[in-house]
Design a protein around this motif. Structure first.
Motif, short mmCIF file in Angstrom:
data_model
loop_
_atom_site.label_atom_id
_atom_site.label_comp_id
_atom_site.label_asym_id
_atom_site.label_seq_id
_atom_site.Cartn_x
_atom_site.Cartn_y
_atom_site.Cartn_z
N TYR A 1 0.84 -1.28 -0.11
CA TYR A 1 -0.10 0.16 -0.04
C TYR A 1 0.69 1.22 0.16
N ALA A 2 2.25 1.19 0.18
CA ALA A 2 3.17 2.07 0.19
C ALA A 2 2.81 3.25 -1.17
N ALA A 3 2.71 2.71 -2.34
CA ALA A 3 2.75 3.67 -3.29
C ALA A 3 1.32 4.60 -3.30
N THR A 4 0.25 3.94 -3.02
CA THR A 4 -0.94 4.65 -2.83
C THR A 4 -0.96 5.81 -1.62
N VAL A 5 -0.33 5.24 -0.61
CA VAL A 5 -0.21 6.36 0.54
C VAL A 5 0.83 7.48 0.14
N ARG A 6 1.68 7.26 -0.65
CA ARG A 6 2.91 8.26 -1.01
C ARG A 6 1.97 9.12 -1.72
N GLN A 7 1.42 8.52 -2.70
CA GLN A 7 0.74 9.25 -3.95
C GLN A 7 -0.42 10.32 -3.26
N ALA A 8 -1.32 9.68 -2.26
CA ALA A 8 -2.13 10.69 -1.71
C ALA A 8 -1.64 11.69 -0.74
N MET A 9 -0.45 11.46 -0.16
CA MET A 9 0.40 12.45 0.52
C MET A 9 0.94 13.48 -0.30
N GLY A 10 1.37 13.21 -1.31
CA GLY A 10 1.82 14.15 -2.23
C GLY A 10 0.83 14.79 -3.08
N ASP A 11 -0.09 14.32 -3.43
CA ASP A 11 -1.29 15.05 -3.90
C ASP A 11 -1.97 15.96 -3.03
N ALA A 12 -1.99 15.87 -1.84
CA ALA A 12 -2.21 16.77 -0.69
C ALA A 12 -1.49 17.91 -0.41
N GLY A 13 -0.12 17.83 -1.17
CA GLY A 13 0.95 19.09 -0.93
C GLY A 13 2.21 18.43 -0.26
N ALA A 14 2.37 17.33 0.06
CA ALA A 14 3.44 16.79 0.59
C ALA A 14 4.54 16.65 -0.40
N ALA B 1 -4.73 13.88 6.65
CA ALA B 1 -6.06 13.35 6.46
C ALA B 1 -6.19 12.53 5.22
N ALA B 2 -5.04 13.01 4.11
CA ALA B 2 -5.18 12.28 2.98
C ALA B 2 -4.51 10.98 3.34
N MET B 3 -3.29 10.93 4.19
CA MET B 3 -2.53 9.78 4.56
C MET B 3 -3.60 8.72 5.28
N ARG B 4 -4.45 9.31 6.17
CA ARG B 4 -5.34 8.47 6.88
C ARG B 4 -6.40 7.77 5.96
N ALA B 5 -6.91 8.55 4.96
CA ALA B 5 -7.77 8.11 4.07
C ALA B 5 -7.20 7.02 3.28
N ALA B 6 -6.11 7.11 2.69
CA ALA B 6 -5.24 6.05 1.94
C ALA B 6 -4.75 4.99 2.47
N HIS B 7 -4.45 5.07 3.92
CA HIS B 7 -3.87 3.98 4.78
C HIS B 7 -4.84 2.83 4.98
N PRO B 8 -4.46 1.68 5.09
CA PRO B 8 -5.27 0.37 5.44
C PRO B 8 -5.55 0.08 6.91
N TYR B 9 -4.72 0.78 7.52
CA TYR B 9 -4.62 0.36 8.98
C TYR B 9 -5.81 1.12 9.78
N GLU B 10 -6.51 0.59 10.66
CA GLU B 10 -7.51 1.04 11.60
C GLU B 10 -6.94 2.45 12.57
N GLU B 11 -5.56 2.08 12.92
CA GLU B 11 -4.83 2.86 13.73
C GLU B 11 -3.62 3.37 12.87
N VAL B 12 -3.44 4.35 12.43
CA VAL B 12 -2.45 4.74 11.60
C VAL B 12 -1.31 5.28 12.52
N ALA B 13 -0.25 4.71 12.49
CA ALA B 13 1.24 5.17 13.35
C ALA B 13 1.88 6.29 12.59
N PHE B 14 2.05 7.56 12.88
CA PHE B 14 3.00 8.38 12.57
C PHE B 14 3.63 9.61 13.22
N ASP B 15 4.39 10.20 12.86
CA ASP B 15 5.23 11.13 13.67
C ASP B 15 5.28 12.47 12.89
#
Length: 108
Positions: A14-27, A84-98
Motif C-alpha cells: 500500500y506504500a505507493a497509494t499512501v505516498r501518492q495521496a500524501m503528495g497529491d495533498a501537498g507533501a 487526512a489524505a494519509m489516513r484516508a489512503a492507509h489500510p490500518y485502523e490505527e495509523v502510526a505516524f510522527d
C-alpha cells in the motif's frame, strides 16, 4: 514558512497509494519538484487487542508485517491536510505516524 516532516509506516503493498495521496495533498514539495519522499523497508510488529478490527492478523495473535517507512516534508500549514489524505489512503485502523518540526538553514 515553517516546515514539518511527517513519517508513517504502511504495509509494502500500500506504500505507493499512501505516498501518492500524501503528495497529491501537498507533501513533498521541494523547489521545482513535487511528491518528494524517502522510504525504507522494515518489519512492523503488533498484537491486536480485544475490540480491534485488524486489517492484517487476528485479535490476540502477535503479527509481523513488511512495511515501508515513508518520510515527507510539507509546510506546517498543510500538515493537517496531508495527514487526512494519509489516513484516508492507509489500510490500518490505527495509523502510526510522527510529526517532526524542522528548522530552516537560516535558523541555525
Amino acid at each position: 514558512m515553517s516546515k514539518v516532516k511527517i513519517v508513517t509506516f504502511v504495509p509494502a503493498d500500500y506504500a505507493a497509494t499512501v505516498r501518492q495521496a500524501m503528495g497529491d495533498a501537498g507533501a513533498g514539495a521541494q523547489g521545482d519538484y513535487s511528491h518528494c519522499s524517502f522510504s525504507s523497508v522494515g518489519i512492523g510488529r503488533f498484537t491486536p487487542q480485544d475490540g480491534a478490527k485488524p486489517f492484517i492478523g487476528d485479535v490476540g495473535t502477535p503479527e509481523e508485517v513488511q512495511e515501508e517507512r515513508i518520510e515527507v516534508i510539507c509546510e506546517r500549514s498543510e500538515a493537517k491536510t496531508v495527514i487526512a489524505a494519509m489516513r484516508a489512503a492507509h489500510p490500518y485502523e490505527e495509523v502510526a505516524f510522527d510529526i517532526i518540526p524542522l528548522l530552516s538553514e537560516e535558523e541555525l
